[in-house]
Design a protein around this motif. Structure first.
Motif, PDB file in Angstrom:
ATOM      1  N   LYS A  81     -23.805 -39.503 -17.686  1.00 38.11           N
ATOM      2  CA  LYS A  81     -24.689 -39.552 -16.519  1.00 38.11           C
ATOM      3  C   LYS A  81     -24.158 -38.615 -15.428  1.00 38.11           C
ATOM      4  O   LYS A  81     -22.985 -38.696 -15.044  1.00 38.11           O
ATOM      5  CB  LYS A  81     -24.788 -40.982 -15.970  1.00 38.11           C
ATOM      6  CG  LYS A  81     -25.254 -42.019 -17.000  1.00 38.11           C
ATOM      7  CD  LYS A  81     -26.644 -41.714 -17.517  1.00 38.11           C
ATOM      8  CE  LYS A  81     -27.103 -42.737 -18.542  1.00 38.11           C
ATOM      9  NZ  LYS A  81     -28.412 -42.367 -19.153  1.00 38.11           N
ATOM     10  N   ILE A  82     -25.029 -37.766 -14.941  1.00 33.36           N
ATOM     11  CA  ILE A  82     -24.644 -36.736 -13.957  1.00 33.36           C
ATOM     12  C   ILE A  82     -25.559 -36.855 -12.753  1.00 33.36           C
ATOM     13  O   ILE A  82     -26.780 -37.023 -12.901  1.00 33.36           O
ATOM     14  CB  ILE A  82     -24.771 -35.330 -14.582  1.00 33.36           C
ATOM     15  CG1 ILE A  82     -23.861 -35.208 -15.820  1.00 33.36           C
ATOM     16  CG2 ILE A  82     -24.424 -34.244 -13.570  1.00 33.36           C
ATOM     17  CD1 ILE A  82     -24.316 -34.189 -16.832  1.00 33.36           C
ATOM     18  N   VAL A  86     -19.959 -46.163  -1.026  1.00 33.46           N
ATOM     19  CA  VAL A  86     -20.930 -46.015  -2.110  1.00 33.46           C
ATOM     20  C   VAL A  86     -20.301 -45.268  -3.275  1.00 33.46           C
ATOM     21  O   VAL A  86     -20.473 -45.639  -4.432  1.00 33.46           O
ATOM     22  CB  VAL A  86     -22.193 -45.262  -1.615  1.00 33.46           C
ATOM     23  CG1 VAL A  86     -23.133 -44.974  -2.792  1.00 33.46           C
ATOM     24  CG2 VAL A  86     -22.903 -46.068  -0.551  1.00 33.46           C
ATOM     25  N   VAL A  87     -19.563 -44.210  -2.965  1.00 31.57           N
ATOM     26  CA  VAL A  87     -18.888 -43.412  -3.997  1.00 31.57           C
ATOM     27  C   VAL A  87     -17.403 -43.720  -3.949  1.00 31.57           C
ATOM     28  O   VAL A  87     -16.766 -43.633  -2.890  1.00 31.57           O
ATOM     29  CB  VAL A  87     -19.123 -41.901  -3.779  1.00 31.57           C
ATOM     30  CG1 VAL A  87     -18.292 -41.088  -4.764  1.00 31.57           C
ATOM     31  CG2 VAL A  87     -20.594 -41.570  -3.939  1.00 31.57           C
ATOM     32  N   ILE A 108     -28.116 -42.799  -3.098  1.00 30.14           N
ATOM     33  CA  ILE A 108     -27.298 -44.018  -3.193  1.00 30.14           C
ATOM     34  C   ILE A 108     -27.738 -44.857  -4.392  1.00 30.14           C
ATOM     35  O   ILE A 108     -26.900 -45.376  -5.148  1.00 30.14           O
ATOM     36  CB  ILE A 108     -27.390 -44.838  -1.879  1.00 30.14           C
ATOM     37  CG1 ILE A 108     -26.641 -44.100  -0.756  1.00 30.14           C
ATOM     38  CG2 ILE A 108     -26.817 -46.241  -2.079  1.00 30.14           C
ATOM     39  CD1 ILE A 108     -26.802 -44.732   0.608  1.00 30.14           C
ATOM     40  N   ARG A 109     -29.062 -44.980  -4.590  1.00 33.09           N
ATOM     41  CA  ARG A 109     -29.568 -45.767  -5.719  1.00 33.09           C
ATOM     42  C   ARG A 109     -29.104 -45.171  -7.056  1.00 33.09           C
ATOM     43  O   ARG A 109     -28.705 -45.890  -7.973  1.00 33.09           O
ATOM     44  CB  ARG A 109     -31.103 -45.820  -5.674  1.00 33.09           C
ATOM     45  CG  ARG A 109     -31.657 -46.741  -4.602  1.00 33.09           C
ATOM     46  CD  ARG A 109     -33.114 -47.077  -4.863  1.00 33.09           C
ATOM     47  NE  ARG A 109     -33.967 -45.887  -4.875  1.00 33.09           N
ATOM     48  CZ  ARG A 109     -34.538 -45.361  -3.795  1.00 33.09           C
ATOM     49  NH1 ARG A 109     -34.344 -45.927  -2.607  1.00 33.09           N
ATOM     50  NH2 ARG A 109     -35.299 -44.298  -3.889  1.00 33.09           N
ATOM     51  N   GLY A 168     -24.573 -46.015 -11.739  1.00 38.20           N
ATOM     52  CA  GLY A 168     -23.420 -45.612 -12.536  1.00 38.20           C
ATOM     53  C   GLY A 168     -23.515 -44.159 -12.971  1.00 38.20           C
ATOM     54  O   GLY A 168     -24.444 -43.791 -13.691  1.00 38.20           O
ATOM     55  N   VAL A 169     -22.596 -43.335 -12.513  1.00 38.32           N
ATOM     56  CA  VAL A 169     -22.558 -41.924 -12.908  1.00 38.32           C
ATOM     57  C   VAL A 169     -21.129 -41.552 -13.289  1.00 38.32           C
ATOM     58  O   VAL A 169     -20.165 -42.120 -12.766  1.00 38.32           O
ATOM     59  CB  VAL A 169     -23.065 -40.986 -11.784  1.00 38.32           C
ATOM     60  CG1 VAL A 169     -24.538 -41.190 -11.526  1.00 38.32           C
ATOM     61  CG2 VAL A 169     -22.268 -41.151 -10.507  1.00 38.32           C
ATOM     62  N   HIS A 170     -21.009 -40.604 -14.199  1.00 38.11           N
ATOM     63  CA  HIS A 170     -19.694 -40.159 -14.666  1.00 38.11           C
ATOM     64  C   HIS A 170     -19.247 -38.865 -13.998  1.00 38.11           C
ATOM     65  O   HIS A 170     -18.053 -38.637 -13.807  1.00 38.11           O
ATOM     66  CB  HIS A 170     -19.723 -39.956 -16.189  1.00 38.11           C
ATOM     67  CG  HIS A 170     -20.164 -41.161 -16.943  1.00 38.11           C
ATOM     68  ND1 HIS A 170     -21.369 -41.235 -17.592  1.00 38.11           N
ATOM     69  CD2 HIS A 170     -19.555 -42.367 -17.139  1.00 38.11           C
ATOM     70  CE1 HIS A 170     -21.491 -42.422 -18.173  1.00 38.11           C
ATOM     71  NE2 HIS A 170     -20.403 -43.129 -17.910  1.00 38.11           N
TER      72      HIS A 170
END
Length: 573
Positions: free
Chosen positions: A102-103, A141-142, A116-117, A122-124
């Motif tokens: 996920k990018i 958030v991050v 933000i959503r 979930g991102v890699h």
């Protein structure tokens, strides 16, 4: 060498082959084998934009990503929204057959809630601009405390844009054992300092030579009077009928004025600068990418991060204040194996800058005469003939009208028919360039001593000329003038003209509309423990000693001028 030989897995090779890539480019051949290793060293890669840097770091990062871990594993920082989105889109294309990775792209000027959503799902891998990312880090958030890799893409541009504080704050949030990768077109001292501070014994990879332009870019200069700069620009645009390029100006105001004049004169042009809203900017860029706009007039800041591979020309309407930026500008053409042309429109006072750039890029400018009207007409004529010769005829559709056309034109012989068809398009160039003047500037005869360069000059049109009591003995440089004007006035788009740095004092030109702001801004300021004295150089003649020691007449000061006051101070010492 193939992608398989340098360690890329088949599912990613399949995706990039569908994108048209067959073999790795030089930067990819050197970077990917090192970066793909689990215990990879930190890397500094010096390469021009358009050389395949995104795939060089993107493919290994995707391949090293573990989809079963839901936290951010790799972070890519870049200077602009456009580049951030481009990197994200490219990485998603590389990962077409690896849907588990996920990018996300995180950048300013867009809806933060939507970003933000996406991040919360979930991102890699995150591609981000420093400002927006730092904002999301502060909002919790991050979280980047577990990242394995941080990529600083176009590091020199990020520092030029003033992101030093944001970058340092972000890097402090990352773990000590991360892998840091720095990609940059040039290696100024600021980038070197950052590398020394945040990288561990980095391996340095250079594609080509440091701080030089691409090999397949031709560098051309045209010397004109400052007042003829716009006329020269139009002639250059007309001399290259297939031109598709960016015209760089120094200020937002000049950018808009040049674009407006080009549009008024019938050119497919538009502007790109900091006063445009994001929707306006997107609209301009969409037209430029589709070639509905052929000439994009832009400031350096607004054009950062643009990635368009098939530009034919870069035109420097004005040279940048920081001459290293010339390397970035010219590197926007001649990409992906194509040839390109970088053009400078300069006046005689700026010839010394061309010599500095020549040393920097290790190439010589081809100093050409500004095309005359007859040269342009000849070029346009043969371009028209070439187009007519190569046009494809749709016989099926035209056959129905052909008898009527033949009947209408059968009184013309072959030669007359050709002349009339050519003249339909060609006459406007003949009319416009009829009796137009020669814009070329002949070299002045005789010596060009320092005493002829300085105080007895009038300000250029639209500029005020200032005297300042600092010179070479104070290690005073043109870049100091520019920095002072920006810092002391808090105005970033004041147009600056000629700067003359002499032994004990200097002169500079600046937009006369900001005369009061400049005078007020410099009041009470100090340079290297020396109080600054700034005055407008006015039209009265005074006798002063030049750098050569000879007495001469000087236009520039009223009674009690700053220069005479400075002399009295030195005598008392």
């Amino acid at each position: 060498m193939t992608f398989e030989e340098i360690g890329i897995e088949n599912k990613y090779i399949r995706a990039i082959e569908e994108m048209g890539f067959k073999n790795p480019m030089p930067v990819q051949e050197k970077v990917i084998p090192k970066l793909i290793q689990e215990d990879c060293e930190d890397i500094i890669a010096l390469a021009q934009t358009g050389t395949g840097k995104t795939a060089a770091f993107g493919l290994p990062l995707i391949q090293k990503t573990n989809p079963s871990f839901k936290h951010v594993q790799h972070l890519i920082l870049c200077p602009t929204r456009e580049l951030c989105l481009q990197i994200s889109n490219d990485l998603n294309a590389y990962a077409k057959y690896d849907t588990g990775v996920k990018i996300a792209a995180v950048f300013g000027g867009a809806n933060m809630e939507r970003q933000i959503r996406i991040v919360k799902k979930g991102v890699h891998i995150i591609s981000a601009t420093p400002g927006r990312l730092l904002d999301l880090i502060k909002r919790k958030v991050v979280k980047i405390s577990k990242v394995k890799s941080v990529v600083l893409d176009e590091a020199d541009e990020m520092l030029n844009m003033g992101f030093r504080n944001e970058l340092e704050a972000i890097l402090k949030e990352t773990p000590e054992d991360k892998n840091t990768l720095l990609f940059s077109a040039t290696m100024p001292n600021e980038v070197r300092k950052m590398a020394n501070r945040f990288m561990k014994n980095p391996v340095e990879i250079t594609i080509g030579k440091k701080n030089v332009g691409a090999d397949n870019v031709n560098h051309i200069s045209y010397i004109v009077h400052a007042r003829d700069r716009y006329l020269a620009l139009k002639r250059i645009a007309d001399y290259y009928p297939e031109i598709y390029g960016i015209i760089f100006c120094r200020t937002r105001r000049e950018t808009q004025e040049v674009a407006d004049r080009l549009i008024q004169d019938g050119y497919n042009a538009d502007s790109l600068h900091g006063d445009l809203s994001q929707p306006q900017r997107d609209k301009v860029m969409a037209k430029f990418r589709m070639k509905h706009v052929k000439l994009l007039v832009a400031t350096d800041v607004a054009a950062r991060g643009l990635d368009i591979d098939n530009l034919t020309h870069i035109i420097n309407y004005n040279l940048p204040d920081d001459l290293e930026i010339y390397t970035h500008r010219s590197g926007r053409t001649g990409r992906a194996g194509r040839s390109g042309t970088s053009i400078v429109i300069a006046n005689l006072k700026e010839k010394y800058k061309l010599q500095i750039i020549e040393k920097q890029i290790n190439k010589k400018f081809d100093n050409k005469p500004v095309p005359l009207g007859k040269d342009i007409c000849e070029k346009q004529l043969f371009h028209l003939v070439d187009k007519m010769e190569k046009v494809e005829v749709d016989n099926e559709k035209i056959n129905a009208f052909f008898p009527a056309i033949m009947h209408k034109l059968d009184w013309l012989d072959r030669e007359e028919l050709i002349k009339k068809f050519v003249s339909v398009e060609f006459n406007r160039f003949l009319d416009y360039y009829k009796n137009t003047p020669d814009l070329n500037v002949p070299e002045s005869p005789g010596k060009r001593g320092k005493q002829k360069r300085t105080a007895n000059k009038h300000a250029s049109e639209g500029f005020a000329r200032f005297f300042i009591n600092l010179g070479k003995t104070d290690n005073f440089r043109p870049v100091d003038v520019i920095g002072m004007i920006n810092d002391y006035t808090n105005i970033r788009d004041i147009n600056i003209g000629e700067i003359d740095i002499l032994r004990n004092f200097s002169f500079f030109e600046a937009d006369k509309l900001f005369t009061e702001e400049i005078l007020q801004g410099f009041k009470g300021k100090v340079f290297k423990k020396r109080k600054i004295n700034l005055e407008v150089a006015e039209g009265k003649k005074k006798e002063v000693k030049s750098d050569s020691g000879r007495t001469k007449k000087m236009k520039g000061f009223k009674k009690g001028s700053a220069k005479r006051k400075e002399k009295r101070k030195r005598r008392r010492k």
